[in-house]
Design a protein around this motif. Structure first.
Motif, PDB file in Angstrom:
ATOM      1  N   MET A 104     -95.211  96.988 -27.340  1.00 29.59           N
ATOM      2  CA  MET A 104     -94.112  96.595 -28.219  1.00 29.59           C
ATOM      3  C   MET A 104     -94.304  97.150 -29.629  1.00 29.59           C
ATOM      4  SD  MET A 104     -91.976  94.906 -26.344  1.00 29.59           S
ATOM      5  CE  MET A 104     -90.988  93.804 -27.347  1.00 29.59           C
ATOM      6  N   LYS A 153     -90.907  97.333 -31.508  1.00 26.49           N
ATOM      7  CA  LYS A 153     -90.106  96.190 -31.049  1.00 26.49           C
ATOM      8  C   LYS A 153     -90.809  94.859 -31.283  1.00 26.49           C
ATOM      9  CE  LYS A 153     -87.715  98.672 -27.322  1.00 26.49           C
ATOM     10  NZ  LYS A 153     -87.505  98.726 -25.831  1.00 26.49           N
ATOM     11  N   PHE A 210     -99.200  94.399 -23.569  1.00 28.29           N
ATOM     12  CA  PHE A 210     -97.786  94.199 -23.881  1.00 28.29           C
ATOM     13  C   PHE A 210     -97.550  94.258 -25.382  1.00 28.29           C
ATOM     14  CE2 PHE A 210     -94.206  91.170 -24.642  1.00 28.29           C
ATOM     15  CZ  PHE A 210     -93.202  91.955 -24.107  1.00 28.29           C
ATOM     16  N   TYR A 211     -98.430  93.625 -26.153  1.00 25.66           N
ATOM     17  CA  TYR A 211     -98.315  93.645 -27.610  1.00 25.66           C
ATOM     18  C   TYR A 211     -98.427  95.083 -28.135  1.00 25.66           C
ATOM     19  CZ  TYR A 211     -99.063  92.432 -32.513  1.00 25.66           C
ATOM     20  OH  TYR A 211     -98.949  92.337 -33.888  1.00 25.66           O
ATOM     21  N   ASP A 255     -86.231  84.756 -21.824  1.00 25.78           N
ATOM     22  CA  ASP A 255     -86.288  86.064 -21.177  1.00 25.78           C
ATOM     23  C   ASP A 255     -87.684  86.294 -20.597  1.00 25.78           C
ATOM     24  OD1 ASP A 255     -86.392  88.814 -20.552  1.00 25.78           O
ATOM     25  OD2 ASP A 255     -84.927  89.287 -22.096  1.00 25.78           O
ATOM     26  N   ASP A 311     -89.004  88.902 -19.328  1.00 26.14           N
ATOM     27  CA  ASP A 311     -89.607  90.183 -19.690  1.00 26.14           C
ATOM     28  C   ASP A 311     -90.420  90.094 -20.982  1.00 26.14           C
ATOM     29  OD1 ASP A 311     -88.503  91.369 -17.468  1.00 26.14           O
ATOM     30  OD2 ASP A 311     -86.789  92.211 -18.545  1.00 26.14           O
ATOM     31  N   TYR A 312     -90.021  89.207 -21.884  1.00 27.72           N
ATOM     32  CA  TYR A 312     -90.713  89.073 -23.166  1.00 27.72           C
ATOM     33  C   TYR A 312     -91.600  87.833 -23.229  1.00 27.72           C
ATOM     34  CZ  TYR A 312     -87.472  92.633 -24.909  1.00 27.72           C
ATOM     35  OH  TYR A 312     -86.755  93.790 -25.098  1.00 27.72           O
ATOM     36  N   TYR A 313     -91.200  86.775 -22.531  1.00 25.68           N
ATOM     37  CA  TYR A 313     -91.833  85.475 -22.753  1.00 25.68           C
ATOM     38  C   TYR A 313     -92.401  84.870 -21.468  1.00 25.68           C
ATOM     39  CZ  TYR A 313     -88.969  86.408 -26.796  1.00 25.68           C
ATOM     40  OH  TYR A 313     -88.378  87.017 -27.871  1.00 25.68           O
ATOM     41  N   PHE A 336     -89.261  91.221 -31.449  1.00 25.49           N
ATOM     42  CA  PHE A 336     -88.917  90.407 -30.286  1.00 25.49           C
ATOM     43  C   PHE A 336     -89.979  89.358 -29.984  1.00 25.49           C
ATOM     44  CE2 PHE A 336     -86.302  94.158 -29.497  1.00 25.49           C
ATOM     45  CZ  PHE A 336     -85.124  93.605 -29.053  1.00 25.49           C
ATOM     46  N   ILE A 337     -91.218  89.588 -30.447  1.00 24.11           N
ATOM     47  CA  ILE A 337     -92.306  88.719 -30.028  1.00 24.11           C
ATOM     48  C   ILE A 337     -93.214  88.272 -31.165  1.00 24.11           C
ATOM     49  CG2 ILE A 337     -92.404  89.679 -27.696  1.00 24.11           C
ATOM     50  CD1 ILE A 337     -94.901  91.270 -28.643  1.00 24.11           C
ATOM     51  N   ASP A 338     -93.065  88.820 -32.362  1.00 24.52           N
ATOM     52  CA  ASP A 338     -94.056  88.595 -33.406  1.00 24.52           C
ATOM     53  C   ASP A 338     -93.465  87.842 -34.588  1.00 24.52           C
ATOM     54  OD1 ASP A 338     -96.684  88.769 -34.058  1.00 24.52           O
ATOM     55  OD2 ASP A 338     -96.612  90.780 -34.858  1.00 24.52           O
ATOM     56  N   PHE A 356     -96.034  84.372 -27.512  1.00 24.05           N
ATOM     57  CA  PHE A 356     -94.973  85.192 -28.094  1.00 24.05           C
ATOM     58  C   PHE A 356     -93.671  84.448 -28.392  1.00 24.05           C
ATOM     59  CE2 PHE A 356     -97.353  88.534 -25.531  1.00 24.05           C
ATOM     60  CZ  PHE A 356     -98.091  88.969 -26.629  1.00 24.05           C
TER      61      PHE A 356
END
Length: 241
Positions: free
Chosen positions: A230, A235, A226-227, A206, A208-210, A238-240, A112
């Motif tokens: 999100m 959201k 998680f994906y 972070d 929480d995300y990574y 934040f990761i994509d 991510f």
């Protein structure tokens, strides 16, 4: 300044069968590493180092990013990162006729990371004249002051530190661990047969995300969940990629 990104992606894996071909969202995790490297823009060349023709074929649908099959001696469970990096760096400098200043290693099991994380690592390396830069997350409840080893009788002692009675989490000095998302190495460090060198630096991401790094099946299940969460919460930015 010339920057080479290397994405190590073996076909085999101890923990999960064909791990680098696991799919999250629209892309496999090896494609996620490749696409985020492309989107970073300041990277000059990208090489996916693989021993798998299946991965090579998949990657090369996006461009000729897997130009060779990695030698067998660099593709075992015991093969370290340094040999893989040195091999890809030498191949790139010979075939692209360039001398690189920094090498960015992007491991697919950290799915991510985003382009700005890679840029942050490169900028830190340049600003600090670092021999290496690594992305980190805070360990939180897994602080080394709380870790114990146990003898055969069950007697406990601290692994590194002695835990003071009643210490609160907020009183612990922050401690960090690599999240395997971004590594930046100077060319000189690699050519000296080192990874970290004498001036290693780190930057925090972070948790929480990574904080997800896919090593076992439960990690992949966590990443998928998680994906999906999100995506449901709108959201994904934040990761994509």
């Amino acid at each position: 300044m010339n920057i080479l990104s290397i994405i190590p992606a073996r076909g085999g894996s101890k923990g999960i069968y064909k791990k680098n071909l696991l799919k999250i969202g629209n892309y496999t995790i090896v494609e996620r590493s490749l696409l985020v490297a492309i989107e970073t823009e300041i990277i000059n060349d990208i090489i996916v180092s693989t021993d798998s023709k299946e991965i090579q074929s998949l990657v090369n649908k996006h461009g000729k990013y897997a130009p060779f099959i990695r030698p067998k001696e660099l593709s075992t469970d015991e093969s370290g990162s340094l040999g893989v990096i040195k091999h890809a760096l030498s191949w790139a400098e010979k075939n692209y006729n360039k001398k690189y200043d920094y090498i960015v290693l992007l491991e697919p099991p950290s799915p991510f990371r985003l382009p700005y994380h890679i840029k942050e690592g490169i900028e830190l390396a340049v600003a600090k004249n670092a021999t290496s830069v690594v992305s980190l997350i805070e360990v939180g409840d897994y602080h080394p002051i709380r870790m114990k080893k146990m003898d055969k009788d069950g007697k406990l002692e601290g692994v590194i530190l002695t835990e003071p009675d009643g210490i609160r989490r907020q009183d612990q000095d922050p401690v960090y661990i690599r999240n395997c998302a971004v590594y930046v190495f100077s060319r000189k460090t690699i050519k000296n047969n080192e990874l970290w060198g004498s001036r290693p630096y780190g930057f925090e991401m972070d948790r929480d995300y990574y904080g997800i790094n896919i090593d076992e099946q439960i990690d992949f299940i966590t990443a998928e969940g998680f994906y999906s969460k999100m995506k449901k919460e709108n959201k994904l930015n934040f990761i994509d990629i």
